[in-house]
Each structure stands twice: as C-alpha cells, then as structure tokens.
Design a protein around this motif. Sequence first.
Motif, short mmCIF file in Angstrom:
data_model
loop_
_atom_site.label_atom_id
_atom_site.label_comp_id
_atom_site.label_asym_id
_atom_site.label_seq_id
_atom_site.Cartn_x
_atom_site.Cartn_y
_atom_site.Cartn_z
N PHE A 99 31.54 -13.94 -24.13
CA PHE A 99 30.71 -14.76 -25.16
C PHE A 99 30.47 -13.55 -26.17
CE2 PHE A 99 29.33 -18.30 -22.73
CZ PHE A 99 29.60 -19.27 -23.31
N ALA A 100 29.98 -12.33 -25.43
CA ALA A 100 29.84 -11.10 -26.69
C ALA A 100 31.20 -11.05 -27.48
CB ALA A 100 29.43 -9.99 -25.65
N ASN A 101 32.33 -11.10 -27.04
CA ASN A 101 33.47 -11.03 -27.82
C ASN A 101 33.45 -12.06 -28.84
OD1 ASN A 101 35.54 -9.13 -27.78
ND2 ASN A 101 35.82 -9.35 -25.43
N ASP A 102 33.41 -13.10 -28.49
CA ASP A 102 33.36 -14.43 -29.44
C ASP A 102 32.37 -14.23 -30.52
OD1 ASP A 102 35.73 -15.56 -27.97
OD2 ASP A 102 34.46 -17.23 -27.12
N ARG A 114 22.56 -22.40 -29.88
CA ARG A 114 22.19 -23.01 -31.40
C ARG A 114 21.51 -22.17 -32.51
NH1 ARG A 114 21.57 -28.68 -30.62
NH2 ARG A 114 21.44 -29.10 -28.57
N ARG A 115 20.89 -20.92 -31.69
CA ARG A 115 20.32 -20.24 -32.92
C ARG A 115 20.99 -18.81 -33.07
NH1 ARG A 115 15.20 -21.42 -33.92
NH2 ARG A 115 14.94 -19.32 -34.42
N VAL A 116 21.96 -18.44 -32.31
CA VAL A 116 22.53 -17.37 -32.34
C VAL A 116 23.37 -16.79 -33.41
CG1 VAL A 116 24.81 -17.87 -31.34
CG2 VAL A 116 23.91 -15.63 -30.67
N ALA A 117 22.98 -15.65 -33.91
CA ALA A 117 23.40 -15.32 -35.30
C ALA A 117 24.84 -14.43 -34.83
CB ALA A 117 22.44 -14.37 -35.80
N SER A 118 25.68 -14.32 -35.77
CA SER A 118 26.89 -13.50 -35.60
C SER A 118 26.33 -12.00 -35.86
CB SER A 118 27.81 -14.02 -36.87
OG SER A 118 27.70 -13.07 -37.87
N LYS A 119 27.26 -11.24 -35.11
CA LYS A 119 27.04 -9.63 -35.33
C LYS A 119 28.15 -9.04 -36.33
CE LYS A 119 25.09 -10.64 -31.05
NZ LYS A 119 25.16 -11.28 -29.87
N ALA A 123 26.98 -5.50 -23.80
CA ALA A 123 27.50 -6.82 -22.83
C ALA A 123 28.06 -6.26 -21.49
CB ALA A 123 28.16 -7.80 -23.66
N ASN A 124 28.83 -5.15 -21.77
CA ASN A 124 29.58 -4.58 -20.83
C ASN A 124 28.85 -4.03 -19.37
OD1 ASN A 124 32.57 -4.40 -20.89
ND2 ASN A 124 32.33 -3.26 -22.55
N SER A 125 27.71 -3.47 -20.03
CA SER A 125 26.94 -2.93 -18.70
C SER A 125 25.71 -3.90 -18.30
CB SER A 125 26.15 -1.48 -19.26
OG SER A 125 25.74 -1.65 -20.78
N ALA A 126 25.21 -4.76 -19.37
CA ALA A 126 24.23 -5.83 -19.14
C ALA A 126 24.81 -6.73 -18.16
CB ALA A 126 23.78 -6.46 -20.29
N GLY A 127 26.21 -7.10 -18.17
CA GLY A 127 26.52 -8.03 -17.26
C GLY A 127 26.90 -7.56 -15.95
N LEU A 128 26.89 -6.25 -15.68
CA LEU A 128 27.06 -5.67 -14.35
C LEU A 128 25.67 -4.95 -13.64
CD1 LEU A 128 30.38 -3.67 -14.70
CD2 LEU A 128 30.18 -5.81 -13.39
N ILE A 129 24.91 -4.66 -14.44
CA ILE A 129 23.77 -3.83 -13.83
C ILE A 129 22.83 -4.65 -12.85
CG2 ILE A 129 22.11 -4.10 -15.45
CD1 ILE A 129 22.27 -0.99 -15.87
N GLY A 186 25.20 -12.96 -22.11
CA GLY A 186 26.40 -12.80 -23.23
C GLY A 186 25.83 -13.07 -24.87
N LEU A 187 25.11 -14.21 -24.60
CA LEU A 187 24.34 -14.75 -25.97
C LEU A 187 23.24 -14.10 -26.46
CD1 LEU A 187 24.94 -18.47 -25.37
CD2 LEU A 187 26.28 -17.23 -27.17
N ILE A 188 22.72 -13.06 -25.68
CA ILE A 188 21.53 -12.39 -26.19
C ILE A 188 21.79 -10.94 -26.29
CG2 ILE A 188 19.58 -13.82 -25.06
CD1 ILE A 188 19.26 -11.76 -23.02
N THR A 189 22.88 -10.42 -25.89
CA THR A 189 23.28 -9.18 -26.05
C THR A 189 23.70 -8.69 -27.44
OG1 THR A 189 25.57 -9.37 -25.14
CG2 THR A 189 24.12 -8.29 -23.64
N PRO A 190 23.40 -7.66 -27.94
CA PRO A 190 23.50 -7.42 -29.19
C PRO A 190 25.14 -6.78 -29.75
CG PRO A 190 22.35 -5.52 -28.50
CD PRO A 190 22.62 -6.47 -27.52
N SER A 191 25.82 -6.48 -28.81
CA SER A 191 27.13 -6.00 -28.85
C SER A 191 27.92 -6.34 -27.70
CB SER A 191 27.01 -4.55 -29.37
OG SER A 191 26.96 -3.87 -28.51
N VAL A 192 29.24 -6.25 -27.80
CA VAL A 192 30.34 -6.13 -26.65
C VAL A 192 29.97 -4.68 -25.69
CG1 VAL A 192 32.87 -6.00 -25.97
CG2 VAL A 192 31.95 -7.22 -28.00
N GLU A 193 29.42 -3.82 -26.38
CA GLU A 193 29.42 -2.42 -25.64
C GLU A 193 27.98 -2.82 -24.63
OE1 GLU A 193 29.95 -2.46 -28.88
OE2 GLU A 193 32.02 -1.73 -28.67
#
Lengths: 323, 271
Positions: B85-88, B266-271, B175-181, B166-173
């Motif tokens: 999601f972070a990538n998309d 629905r509300r997510v903004a692009s980065k 997301a990498n740690s937020a997904g695992l921690i 994935g939809l609340i993290t501000p960047s892929v970087e």
Amino acid sequence: MSDTDKGVAVRARGLVKNYGMTRALDGVDLEIPTGQVLGLLGPNGAGKTTTVRILTTLLRPDSGEAEVAGHDVLTDPDGVRRSIGLSGQYAAVDENLTGFENLYLVARLYGQRKAQARRRSRELLARFRLDEAADRPAKGYSGGMRRRLDLAGALVGSPSVVVLDEPTTGLDPRGRIEMWEVIEQLVATGATVLLTTQYLEEADRLADSVVVIDRGKVIAEGTPDELKNQSGGERLELVVGSAEELPLAMRVLGEIGSGEPTVDGRARRVDVLVDTGTKALVEALRRLDAQNVVVQDAGLHRPTLDDVFLSLTGRGTGEEVPS
Amino acid sequence: MTSMTKVLSDSGVITWRNVVNVRRNPEWLLGATVFPIMFVLLFAYVFGGAIGGPGGGGLAYREFLIAGIFAQTVAFNSSYTVIGFANDLQKGIIDRFRSLPMSRFAVIVGRTTADQVLSVVVLVVLSVCGLAIGWRIRGSVVDAVLGYLMILLFAFALSWVGAYIGLITPSVEVANSAGLIWMFPLTFISSAFVPQESLPGVLRTIADWNPFTAAVNATRDLFGNVSPPGWPEPSGWPAENAALYAIISSIAIIAIFAPLATARYRRVASK
C-alpha cells in the motif's frame, strides 16, 4: 456528453481548501465549455494540484461547489468518476505489469467486459505508439513512454472530461513534444480537457483559454492572446542600416506606436509598443521606405506568457512561493 | 452491473493485479521463504537444545516448533501488505484507483487476498523444510487441512491490520519498519517457541490471551503435534478453546480493521 448542461463541462465556484494553517485554495472559480481546453497555469504550490484533486473527487473542498460533466463532486462522486479520466503528475503506472496489463486493469475497473477491455487496451496502445512495447513490463519504459501509458489509462473509459495534471513535467524536450502531439490529437476528438502546467509555452500551444492562479487565487483569465495583450500588447522592432537614420525611424515609430519608442544606438535598433499589430508594421515599413530609410530587420514581438506572469505577480514563474 | 457483482469483479481484478506483481518479483518469494527457513534451523538446532530442556530437546521440540514458525511466517507476511500500500500511494496508483468508478473496498480486499498467495507458497516450502527435519503431521488429513486454513485465516486477519498501517504511514521507508515492529512482541510473547506457562507474570497473561498463541495452539492440535515430554500443558479458557478463540479473534480483527482501512482509503492523500 449529453449530461452536460448548457455546454459547460466543468464548473467550480468558490473552492476553498486549507491544509492546517495554510490556505491552499482561496475561492477558486473555473468554467470549461464542453470540448474546450482550459490551461490552469501557476507556479509550484499555487494550488493547481489541489484544484485538480477536488475536481477529480480525490479531495473534498472545505467550502465551494463543483460540477463535472453534470455531476456534483460532493453528492455524486461516482458519476464524476464515470465521466473523467485523470492522468496525474506522476505517471501512475504499475511497473510490474506490462503496458497492455496496465490498460486492461483500468478498463476492467471502469466496468468493461473482458473482451471489450482487451480490445480497447490494444487500440489505445496502437494509438499511443506503444504497441511494440505492449507486452513488456512497464519497468523498462522510458519516462515519455510511461507518461503516454498513463495518459492512455486516463482515456480507457472514453471520458468526456480529461484531466491532465502537469503532463510534461520532468520530460525531456523530445518527450514533451511527443506528449503535446498526443494531447493535440486528443483535443481533436472533442474531449474537454483541464490541463495544469507550469510551462507557459505549453498552455499557449494547447489551451483555448487560460486561468492563472497564484497562492490559491485566480489572478487572471482569458485566451492566451488576451492575456498577452493585457500585459502590454506587442512590440514593433526595427533595425536600420545606419545610425544617421535612427532619429527619423524614431519619429515614425513615435507616430505609429502607442508609447515612447526606445532606441539602442549600438545595434541601430528602435522599438515601440503597438496596438494594431501587423498593420502598424506594414505602415511603419511603408513610411520608412517612402523616406528611403534602409530597414535591415523588422518584426513584431508578442510578449510570452512568462512576461504575462511576471507582470501579474511581480515575480517569475520559477520562484517558489514563500510558505 | 449491480453493486455487489461490481465489488466482486473489482476485487477479482485487483487480486489478479497483485498476484501478477508477486509472480513478476520472484525475489519477494525468495525473501519470504529464506527468512523463515533460517528461523526453523536457528530454533531447531541453535536454541532447541536449551529450550527443549534435558527431557525434551531435539526431535520433540522441532515438532512443537513448526506450527509456531508457520504462524510467525504468515504473520510477518502482513508487512508485504503494508509495503504494497505504501508503494501504491507513493507511485500515484492509489490516486488512479480513487479516480475510477470502482469499489473502494475492492482495492483493499484485493490486496489482502493476493497477499495470501504469498503465504500459501511459503507454507508449502516451509512444510517441506519441516518434513526434512523430522516434523510430521500426526492427525488426519482433514485436520491437517483445517490447520493450514487456521493459519491462513489468521494471516488474512493480520493483513487487514497491515492494510491500515500501510495507508497511514507517510512513506515507504516508514512502512518498512512500521510493518515489522509490532510483529516481534506479537509473535514472541506467545506459545510459538516456548511453553506459555514458562513466561513470567504479566507476560504469561498476555501470551495466554494473545490471539497469536491461540492460532498456534489450535494449529498444533490440528497437526497432532504435542509439547515435548515433561512440558506443562497450556491451561485456561483461551488454551482450552484455542480454535474457537483464534477464529473469533481473527473475525474481530477483520471487523475492526476492514472499516478502518476502508475509511482511511477514502480520505488518503497522495505523497
């Protein structure tokens, strides 16, 4: 395009959007007649993308209203989505999918059946000269190819309104010209287009009318020609054969022009603002010829949209808006 | 098309897109399988002797371990959902989807479903690896299938948590740690590698009620794998009703995170 009322495809009134303390849009109004191309022009951070995001239902305005192809963006977003095609600032291409798969994906999501989606995708790939690369992953595409693929994606659903957010930003000159040709073809098919750009040349080439925005406000609108006239009209410029002829040339231009002529003695050049365009040029050449003045070079110079922007905002387009 | 068939059709299309993505990136599968295989070998042969204790080292511990590794691996796979999601978002693909007349829910369910394809492949590889080090399915075929399904259901539930993250993290970087921690406390304060009875105080309570423990215990039961001799049997309601508790908590996780993720989308903004 039967769902548009009174021939207006896009209409926005008083759009306001704040991001925290920053006012990104401060009451933007727009109107695009059906089948026309509107260039939304402004520097980085002026509010172009925010306007596009509201009109394409990606963002809700804090206040104001907007209608696209007869559908209200707030109350009927799905109606808007069925009628538009968006090609964003960054090519929204899935690089692991092939060009064909990218378009097929979008076609299916527009609700097309498999066979129709396949046919439409192949048709667009051919039209955008991507048929040779169609079955290779988009990973290997050049920047220009990705943009074309992204634009093709915006057209898959045969939308009545096409929104192009900075379609050539980041492309090399060749890619830019290719993209312009593609957009011109699109316009020829009768689509209504909202085009945002920071390139004045681009708006000049592609747009029927231009809205200039700066710091969230519309600061000027009109056809590219009207805007150019607003910022002082055309300049008539002459180079004469010898320095002795300069006073005479100045007198003639002073009579024809709408302001004081300026002179560059070293280059033997005189120029003056004119209101009557080519007529003034012909008149100047006729009178000077009658007096046997040798004119080595003569021309009309129209202000570029860059000049327009500078005269409207007091600064160039390249300067960042202080935040 | 009626709206329900459109949701199903959109979900199918998005799932297809995400599965093609996995297929075109065999290196993802490599990463997703090599890591857990190393875990199997590490726990079986490095920690196994010490954890298994004098009475229960070796083979008995390895048999205990496998269900834990299976569950941990598919749980970790939810980080692929986060990164996906972070990538998309970063590439503007979410903007494209959001500008299309398609189901909002389909974008998320298509991703969480496709990510289970990865889990299935990884489970096959890990099962072969388990068989190679002496693990066996001791129960019936039906129970074994149910065991795998239990793990996949739990993985599917965690994938919805991953979608939200994935939809609340501000960047892929990030997301990498937020997904695992959060995976580390979730999978280690549990019965995956040690008997939950051996944990001290509050950790034991957490482990007892950790849905992950329930998923592991239920799968272990369904595979017919028992604790090494001399180990305390897990007790308490969640342990005695492991399958039921695991199913209820998986459904609860989906019931909470599916609407959260959809609302966020629905509300997510692009980065």
